[in-house]
Design an enzyme around this catalytic site. Sequence first.
Site, mmCIF file in Angstrom:
data_model
loop_
_atom_site.group_PDB
_atom_site.id
_atom_site.type_symbol
_atom_site.label_atom_id
_atom_site.label_comp_id
_atom_site.label_asym_id
_atom_site.label_seq_id
_atom_site.Cartn_x
_atom_site.Cartn_y
_atom_site.Cartn_z
ATOM 1 N N GLU A 1 19.786 -14.443 4.671
ATOM 2 C CA GLU A 1 21.241 -14.319 4.761
ATOM 3 C C GLU A 1 21.733 -13.573 3.538
ATOM 4 O OE1 GLU A 1 21.957 -18.401 5.058
ATOM 5 O OE2 GLU A 1 21.708 -18.358 7.229
ATOM 6 N N ARG B 1 17.393 -2.143 -11.054
ATOM 7 C CA ARG B 1 17.157 -0.734 -10.723
ATOM 8 C C ARG B 1 15.869 -0.200 -11.336
ATOM 9 N NH1 ARG B 1 21.507 1.438 -7.764
ATOM 10 N NH2 ARG B 1 19.930 2.780 -6.858
ATOM 11 N N TYR C 1 17.469 -4.550 1.175
ATOM 12 C CA TYR C 1 16.874 -5.130 2.384
ATOM 13 C C TYR C 1 16.709 -4.073 3.485
ATOM 14 C CZ TYR C 1 17.795 -9.675 0.229
ATOM 15 O OH TYR C 1 17.808 -10.740 -0.620
HETATM 16 C C1 LIG Z 1 19.965 -7.254 -5.200
HETATM 17 C C2 LIG Z 1 19.066 -7.285 -6.446
HETATM 18 C C3 LIG Z 1 18.047 -8.393 -6.298
HETATM 19 C C4 LIG Z 1 18.322 -5.927 -6.534
HETATM 20 O O1 LIG Z 1 17.360 -6.003 -7.599
HETATM 21 P P1 LIG Z 1 16.786 -4.670 -8.313
HETATM 22 O O2 LIG Z 1 15.619 -5.064 -9.147
HETATM 23 O O3 LIG Z 1 17.886 -3.935 -8.978
HETATM 24 O O4 LIG Z 1 16.311 -3.842 -7.042
HETATM 25 P P2 LIG Z 1 15.343 -2.575 -7.040
HETATM 26 O O5 LIG Z 1 15.360 -1.878 -8.380
HETATM 27 O O6 LIG Z 1 14.009 -2.993 -6.513
HETATM 28 O O7 LIG Z 1 16.093 -1.653 -5.979
HETATM 29 C C5 LIG Z 1 15.462 -1.261 -4.766
HETATM 30 C C6 LIG Z 1 16.447 -0.443 -3.940
HETATM 31 O O8 LIG Z 1 17.554 -1.246 -3.522
HETATM 32 C C7 LIG Z 1 18.735 -0.449 -3.527
HETATM 33 N N1 LIG Z 1 19.673 -0.947 -4.564
HETATM 34 C C8 LIG Z 1 19.431 -1.873 -5.509
HETATM 35 N N2 LIG Z 1 20.544 -2.074 -6.255
HETATM 36 C C9 LIG Z 1 21.495 -1.258 -5.754
HETATM 37 C C10 LIG Z 1 22.857 -1.013 -6.097
HETATM 38 N N3 LIG Z 1 23.461 -1.648 -7.108
HETATM 39 N N4 LIG Z 1 23.542 -0.129 -5.345
HETATM 40 C C11 LIG Z 1 22.947 0.550 -4.322
HETATM 41 N N5 LIG Z 1 21.646 0.365 -3.972
HETATM 42 C C12 LIG Z 1 20.939 -0.528 -4.671
HETATM 43 C C13 LIG Z 1 18.296 0.968 -3.845
HETATM 44 O O9 LIG Z 1 17.940 1.584 -2.611
HETATM 45 C C14 LIG Z 1 17.070 0.702 -4.688
HETATM 46 O O10 LIG Z 1 16.177 1.769 -4.748
HETATM 47 P P3 LIG Z 1 16.401 2.926 -5.900
HETATM 48 O O11 LIG Z 1 16.641 2.226 -7.209
HETATM 49 O O12 LIG Z 1 15.122 3.685 -5.842
HETATM 50 O O13 LIG Z 1 17.607 3.694 -5.456
HETATM 51 C C15 LIG Z 1 19.901 -7.446 -7.743
HETATM 52 O O14 LIG Z 1 20.938 -6.491 -7.755
HETATM 53 C C16 LIG Z 1 20.509 -8.844 -7.899
HETATM 54 O O15 LIG Z 1 19.863 -9.758 -8.408
HETATM 55 N N6 LIG Z 1 21.791 -8.995 -7.491
HETATM 56 C C17 LIG Z 1 22.507 -10.269 -7.641
HETATM 57 C C18 LIG Z 1 21.891 -11.364 -6.800
HETATM 58 C C19 LIG Z 1 21.827 -10.990 -5.335
HETATM 59 O O16 LIG Z 1 22.728 -10.385 -4.792
HETATM 60 N N7 LIG Z 1 20.711 -11.375 -4.693
HETATM 61 C C20 LIG Z 1 20.496 -11.164 -3.281
HETATM 62 C C21 LIG Z 1 21.276 -12.191 -2.530
HETATM 63 S S1 LIG Z 1 20.799 -12.299 -0.832
#
Ligand SMILES: CC(C)(COP(=O)(O)OP(=O)(O)OC[C@H]1O[C@@H](n2cnc3c(N)ncnc32)[C@H](O)[C@@H]1OP(=O)(O)O)[C@@H](O)C(=O)NCCC(=O)NCCS
Length: 141
Positions: free
Chosen positions: A99, A73, A111
């Site tokens: 995917e 985040r 995404y």
């Molecule tokens: C998905 C993941 C990569 C997001 O990484 P991150 O660094 O937290 O993402 P960002 O800070 O760039 O978030 C960008 C936007 O995505 C959305 N987002 C990210 N995490 C979210 C959450 N937990 N719930 C809702 N929206 C979310 C929001 O729109 C966010 O923008 P905002 O923070 O301004 O609201 C991370 O949660 C992760 O590693 N998850 C486990 C592995 C995984 O699921 N990978 C993808 C598999 S296909």
Amino acid sequence: MSPARPEDAAALAALHALAFPPAEAWGADAMRLMLEMPGAFGLWRPAEGLVLARAAAGEAEILTLAVAPAARRHGLGGALLAAAMQGAILRGAVEMFLEVAAGNAAALALYNAAGFGEVGRRRRYYASGEDALVLRRDLAS
Ligand SMILES: CC(C)(COP(=O)(O)OP(=O)(O)OC[C@H]1O[C@@H](n2cnc3c(N)ncnc32)[C@H](O)[C@@H]1OP(=O)(O)O)[C@@H](O)C(=O)NCCC(=O)NCCS
């Protein structure tokens, strides 16, 4: 953000294991094999986040995207995704696919915000029985 190289495989695997449940985490051997595939490339910020992608014949694919829980985040996931799209464009890709588990709300939000749209569903794709959604984004626009 730095390029991820096959020799970074052990550190990449340790980072992946922070982001995914044990059954879905990739070991160092899998990381190395992925990075050695033709067209594959990776970008990472050590200990915080990584993306692996592949571009071939005009099409690109996100292989995995992971941000450590403590680093989430703060925009890193979005930055890694943007860097992977840029890397794919440089390698001649005009569209990108990925995917994602249908119930992965965080990844789906990320995404969708990045302009990906659903183009398919693979039923019971994951070992857990969960469906995978196939998402696509035009890289040319
Ligand atoms: C998905 C993941 C990569 C997001 O990484 P991150 O660094 O937290 O993402 P960002 O800070 O760039 O978030 C960008 C936007 O995505 C959305 N987002 C990210 N995490 C979210 C959450 N937990 N719930 C809702 N929206 C979310 C929001 O729109 C966010 O923008 P905002 O923070 O301004 O609201 C991370 O949660 C992760 O590693 N998850 C486990 C592995 C995984 O699921 N990978 C993808 C598999 S296909």
